[in-house]
Design an enzyme around this catalytic site. Structure first.
Site, PDB file in Angstrom:
ATOM      1  CB  SER A   1     -30.426 -28.816   1.832  1.00 36.36           C
ATOM      2  OG  SER A   1     -30.006 -29.360   3.051  1.00 36.36           O
TER       3      SER A   1
ATOM      4  CG  ASP B   1     -41.379 -20.737  18.654  1.00 33.65           C
ATOM      5  OD1 ASP B   1     -40.226 -20.819  19.125  1.00 33.65           O
ATOM      6  OD2 ASP B   1     -42.171 -19.826  18.932  1.00 33.65           O
TER       7      ASP B   1
ATOM      8  CG  HIS C   1     -25.050 -28.137   2.210  1.00 32.83           C
ATOM      9  ND1 HIS C   1     -25.624 -29.297   1.726  1.00 32.83           N
ATOM     10  CD2 HIS C   1     -26.060 -27.422   2.775  1.00 32.83           C
ATOM     11  CE1 HIS C   1     -26.916 -29.289   1.981  1.00 32.83           C
ATOM     12  NE2 HIS C   1     -27.215 -28.168   2.614  1.00 32.83           N
TER      13      HIS C   1
END
Length: 310
Positions: A119, A218, A279
């Site tokens: 991924s 963040d 996945h």
């Protein structure tokens, strides 16, 4: 362990990429774990493994040990920036992630390596191959495309990151308690148990003495647009080395209609889908995944530089 890579014979020393070909921006020193002693006989490039979003190097340790035992090639499991024990950074662009990997190659004295990435880690591996093709002996990408953006990236993952950021740990004194608290608050959004384990593996004792997320939530949220799509600045470039894409038959991360454009970037790419897998192909069917991976690594492990430069 770093010095062990200096034992890799000079066979690979001619695979040098001119510094002018690589643009280093906000490079960070990545955390990694070496499986094996850094040597093989006959000499073969090591195998570097890169994880998914909110993953870490320990996810790949079991599969990495199997690859080591069967192929006798050193395996290096890596924490990408903003993940695991690697530094946090303001940027999470794929080109910066690839530059981190290339710096790690330099640090370990590695002149050529095979890459396996799942991924987000697969896209990082693709960028390494496109930025420094002479450094890459073979490229194996697990369930991700450089062309289309999977709906999961733009729909589920932003909600997951936001939910992780909203977790209230209530100042726990034990990591196990913190993980239990996080599980309770995330169970409405995370239905897959393996994904839950991956997410909770990010709850650890931090450098400041508190317990919480060690991944840079963040930074990942801020850079969402940069890592949910593949860079567009590789037009006209290609990695012509051996390339294998392994997709999940039940996944929508590698669309069949992507094949034409994938081969513009990776002309020798082969795409195979593992039946009845989603996945996390390597978790849903580890036996088939390992058979495909080990066959690829045994067949492709050294190249004359001429055929792999466009």
């Amino acid at each position: 362990m770093e010095y062990l890579f200096n034992l890799i014979p000079s066979l690979f020393l001619r695979q040098v990429v001119p510094r002018s070909m690589i643009q280093f921006r906000t490079v960070v020193s990545l955390s990694y774990k070496i499986l094996g002693d850094g040597t093989s006989d006959p000499p073969k490039p090591p195998v570097f493994m890169f994880h998914n979003i909110v993953g870490n190097k320990f996810q790949w340790e079991g599969i990495g040990k199997t690859i080591l035992n069967i192929t006798r090639r050193t395996v290096v499991a890596v924490d990408l920036r903003n993940h695991g024990n690697s530094p946090h950074a303001n940027s999470h662009k794929y080109t910066d992630q690839a530059s981190d990997v290339l710096q790690l190659f330099d640090k370990l004295g590695v002149q050529q390596a095979s890459l396996i990435g799942h991924s987000m880690g697969g896209r990082t591996a693709m960028c390494v191959a496109l930025m420094a093709p002479l450094k890459v002996a073979g490229l194996l990408v697990v369930d991700i495309s450089p062309i289309s953006t999977p709906p999961h990236f733009t729909e589920f993952v932003p909600n997951l990151l936001a939910a992780m950021k909203a977790v209230d740990f209530k100042k726990p004194r034990l990591v196990s308690i913190a993980r239990s608290e996080a599980r309770g608050q995330l169970k409405l959004i995370i239905k897959d148990e393996f994904l839950m384990k991956v997410v909770l593996s990010n709850v650890k004792l931090k450098e400041d003495g508190t317990i919480g997320w060690i991944c840079n939530l963040d930074g990942l949220i801020k850079n969402l647009k940069h890592w949910t799509t593949f860079p567009t600045n590789f037009k006209g470039k290609a990695y012509n080395g051996p390339t294998l894409f392994i997709g999940g038959q039940l996944s929508d991360y590698i669309l069949p209609e992507d094949l034409h454009d994938i081969r513009l970037l990776f002309p020798n790419a082969i795409i195979t889908y593992v039946p009845k897998t989603k996945h996390y192909v390597h978790i849903d069917d580890p036996k088939t995944f390992l058979e495909l991976t080990i066959s690829f690594l045994k067949t492709h492990y050294y190249h004359d530089p001429k055929p792999i430069i466009k």
